[in-house]
Design a protein around this motif. Structure first.
Motif, mmCIF file in Angstrom:
data_model
loop_
_atom_site.group_PDB
_atom_site.id
_atom_site.type_symbol
_atom_site.label_atom_id
_atom_site.label_comp_id
_atom_site.label_asym_id
_atom_site.label_seq_id
_atom_site.Cartn_x
_atom_site.Cartn_y
_atom_site.Cartn_z
ATOM 1 N N GLU A 4 0.845 -1.194 0.000
ATOM 2 C CA GLU A 4 0.000 0.000 0.000
ATOM 3 C C GLU A 4 0.882 1.246 0.000
ATOM 4 O O GLU A 4 1.836 1.342 0.775
ATOM 5 C CB GLU A 4 -0.907 0.019 1.230
ATOM 6 C CG GLU A 4 -1.958 -1.070 1.251
ATOM 7 C CD GLU A 4 -2.863 -0.954 2.462
ATOM 8 O OE1 GLU A 4 -3.871 -0.231 2.391
ATOM 9 O OE2 GLU A 4 -2.531 -1.572 3.491
ATOM 10 N N THR A 17 -4.040 7.165 -3.245
ATOM 11 C CA THR A 17 -3.561 5.893 -2.730
ATOM 12 C C THR A 17 -3.276 4.956 -3.897
ATOM 13 O O THR A 17 -3.892 5.066 -4.962
ATOM 14 C CB THR A 17 -4.585 5.233 -1.800
ATOM 15 O OG1 THR A 17 -5.794 4.955 -2.533
ATOM 16 C CG2 THR A 17 -4.907 6.140 -0.622
ATOM 17 N N THR A 19 -2.646 0.764 -4.388
ATOM 18 C CA THR A 19 -2.565 -0.582 -3.824
ATOM 19 C C THR A 19 -2.112 -1.538 -4.908
ATOM 20 O O THR A 19 -2.722 -1.609 -5.981
ATOM 21 C CB THR A 19 -3.925 -1.029 -3.269
ATOM 22 O OG1 THR A 19 -4.376 -0.084 -2.288
ATOM 23 C CG2 THR A 19 -3.819 -2.401 -2.619
#
Length: 245
Positions: A4, A17, A19
């Motif tokens: 992450e 973000t 991932t």
């Protein structure tokens, strides 16, 4: 690469973000990765698939990157060539073969991915297929690993301390600490990576304490990315965050 990540902020735009997870490929030495990029609150999510396998030379990898639909099916894909060195992994597409759109509306995509073992950079440039010139501004996002911090926060009110204990704060996120009676202390704290351009190109981690009532900043503290601790010590406000060992 799997893990992450959260983007390094350079302006007031929300953090992103990223991932990355490993998928079962079932094909020899090929590595299949799934990448999801989104705003911190989960909005505007985009999914990509990245395939890597050994190339003709020992320091080269052949790859393919694909834009995925919500069910994980490839909508468009482009070949992507990678090179491995002591500095890490660097790959790019060829805008002459990686194109989107039809006819006069088509554009080429130069997509670059660089990974040095901790920091991951993704760059996108749209290219006019006729002139070879860039269309619009380049988009470059740098990502660092997400870290979880355990924290406490104390506020002095009328000579007495109200304390919030044992809350978790992730880089790229914010939290509203609650005291032992689960009452808000009227503050929000956030932890973000920032790129400092003045006096040099340096990335730091910033802890910000904000008053919920009016959004004003009460206090800030800075530390190097990956620091084990960060905090604030003022006469009427104290914050302590401890990172993973």
């Amino acid at each position: 690469m799997p893990g992450e990540y959260v983007s390094v902020r350079e302006d007031q735009r929300r953090a992103q973000t990223l991932t990355i997870s490993r998928e079962a490929s079932g094909a020899g030495d090929r590595l299949d990765l799934s990448m999801q990029q989104a705003a911190v609150n989960g909005e505007d999510a985009r999914r990509f698939g990245l395939k890597l396998e050994p190339g003709a030379m020992s320091n080269r990898l052949e790859g393919e990157i694909a834009l995925l639909d919500p069910k994980g099916r490839a909508r468009r894909s482009c070949p992507m060539a990678f090179q491995v060195s002591e500095r890490g992994l660097v790959g790019e597409t060829d805008p002459s073969s990686c194109r989107f759109g039809d006819g006069e509306d088509s554009v080429g995509l130069l997509k670059e991915i660089a990974f040095d073992g901790s920091e991951l950079t993704i760059g996108d440039r749209l290219v006019d297929p006729v002139s070879g010139q860039a269309v619009g501004q380049d988009r470059i996002i740098r990502f660092l690993p997400v870290r979880d911090y355990e924290g406490w926060l104390g506020v002095q009110e009328d000579g007495q301390w109200r304390v919030a204990r044992h809350f978790t704060l992730r880089t790229g996120d914010s939290v509203e600490p609650l005291d032992a009676a689960e009452m808000s202390l009227g503050l929000s704290i956030s932890l973000n990576y920032y790129r400092m351009e003045r006096g040099g190109d340096e990335t730091l981690m910033r802890l910000t304490v904000t008053r919920l009532e009016d959004g004003s900043v009460v206090a800030e503290a800075w530390a190097a990315p990956g620091s084990g601790t960060i905090g604030v010590a003022l006469p009427e406000l104290q914050v302590g965050l401890n990172g993973p060992d």
